[in-house]
Design a protein around this motif. Structure first.
Motif, mmCIF file in Angstrom:
data_model
loop_
_atom_site.group_PDB
_atom_site.id
_atom_site.type_symbol
_atom_site.label_atom_id
_atom_site.label_comp_id
_atom_site.label_asym_id
_atom_site.label_seq_id
_atom_site.Cartn_x
_atom_site.Cartn_y
_atom_site.Cartn_z
ATOM 1 N N GLU A 1 70.729 59.775 14.261
ATOM 2 C CA GLU A 1 70.658 58.699 15.229
ATOM 3 C C GLU A 1 71.761 57.693 14.936
ATOM 4 O O GLU A 1 71.902 57.225 13.805
ATOM 5 C CB GLU A 1 69.302 58.004 15.181
ATOM 6 N N TYR A 2 72.566 57.347 15.967
ATOM 7 C CA TYR A 2 73.694 56.445 15.784
ATOM 8 C C TYR A 2 73.694 55.420 16.916
ATOM 9 O O TYR A 2 73.850 55.760 18.086
ATOM 10 C CB TYR A 2 75.003 57.228 15.783
ATOM 11 N N LYS A 3 73.460 54.161 16.582
ATOM 12 C CA LYS A 3 73.450 53.070 17.559
ATOM 13 C C LYS A 3 72.529 53.371 18.739
ATOM 14 O O LYS A 3 72.887 53.191 19.895
ATOM 15 C CB LYS A 3 74.872 52.780 18.047
ATOM 16 N N GLY A 4 71.348 53.867 18.441
ATOM 17 C CA GLY A 4 70.363 54.107 19.479
ATOM 18 C C GLY A 4 70.486 55.443 20.176
ATOM 19 O O GLY A 4 69.599 55.831 20.949
ATOM 20 N N ALA A 5 71.561 56.177 19.927
ATOM 21 C CA ALA A 5 71.746 57.500 20.542
ATOM 22 C C ALA A 5 71.523 58.576 19.491
ATOM 23 O O ALA A 5 72.013 58.471 18.368
ATOM 24 C CB ALA A 5 73.140 57.618 21.121
ATOM 25 N N GLU A 6 70.772 59.585 19.834
ATOM 26 C CA GLU A 6 70.498 60.657 18.888
ATOM 27 C C GLU A 6 71.532 61.763 19.045
ATOM 28 O O GLU A 6 71.737 62.290 20.140
ATOM 29 C CB GLU A 6 69.095 61.224 19.111
#
Length: 235
Positions: A219-224
């Motif tokens: 998960e990166y800045k709310g995006a998986e």
């Protein structure tokens, strides 16, 4: 003016591709020569043939003959311990049976004609599908007295243990733990054989060839970000 690919009224080429990388597979994607997979990392289904490794004939060249002669003189059981000797890319490798690895290390360290005082690295390789003894453990030895290097290698099948060399080379402590953590090779006699990188309750060994590629979605800045074999293919 707009430019459209394909016949008039048809969707642009590639628009019919679904998001999952596996359906349909792209024959043009994949680094390192990988074909027939949508894995955008290039590592999925990557299979390289392992060339056969044959023992080298004497003379080995350089100081390699001196090292072998000194080991043969200091260690009478050398014929039972050494499976083969390989000289390749200016490196001497002694393939040692697992049950003799500690004894060989002891002689390599203590004999006055050898004096390999330092074990600078212990590493492992998984030859899944190309060798019945799939796990190969390598030991990089250095003689600071004579400015020489030698390499030992042990091969074991899955579930077969390897004696720990920590009592001979203390530098092997955390390196054997890492091999246990990443490959699942058990070193008997190790003072504290526990995981060193992964959590204690982690299932599996990430550097085994049969370990799932990509592991856990990130998960990166709310995006998986899904594992590599589940990502979208662009063409």
């Amino acid at each position: 003016m707009s430019i459209q690919s394909g016949t008039e009224g048809s969707a642009p080429r590639g628009a019919e591709l679904g998001a999952p990388a596996q359906t349909p597979p792209s024959p043009d994607k994949g680094m390192f020569g990988v074909k027939g997979t949508g894995d955008v990392s290039g590592f999925g289904r990557l299979v390289r043939p392992r060339p056969a490794v044959f023992g080298s004939e004497r003379p080995y060249g350089g100081y390699f003959d001196d090292v072998y002669d000194a080991l043969e003189e200091a260690y009478p059981a050398i014929s039972d311990a050494i499976e083969k000797v390989v000289v390749d890319r200016a490196e001497l490798t002694l393939h040692v049976s697992a049950e003799h690895i500690v004894e060989v290390c002891q002689v390599m360290r203590d004999d006055e004609s050898l004096r390999f005082e330092l074990c600078s690295s212990v590493h492992a390789t998984d030859y899944l599908g190309s060798d019945e003894r799939r796990f190969h453990v390598g030991y990089q030895l250095t003689s600071m007295t004579y400015r020489r290097r030698a390499r030992l290698e042990v091969a074991v099948a899955e579930g077969v243990t390897v004696p720990s060399v920590v009592r001979v080379y203390p530098t092997a402590d955390w390196q054997e733990r890492e091999i246990y953590d990443m490959f699942g090779v058990v070193f008997t006699g190790h003072p504290n054989l526990t995981r060193i990188l992964m959590p204690d309750d982690w299932e599996g060994h990430p550097q085994r060839k049969d370990y799932p590629l990509g592991g856990v979605p990130v998960e990166y800045k709310g995006a998986e970000i899904p594992p590599p074999d589940q990502r979208r293919v662009y063409q």
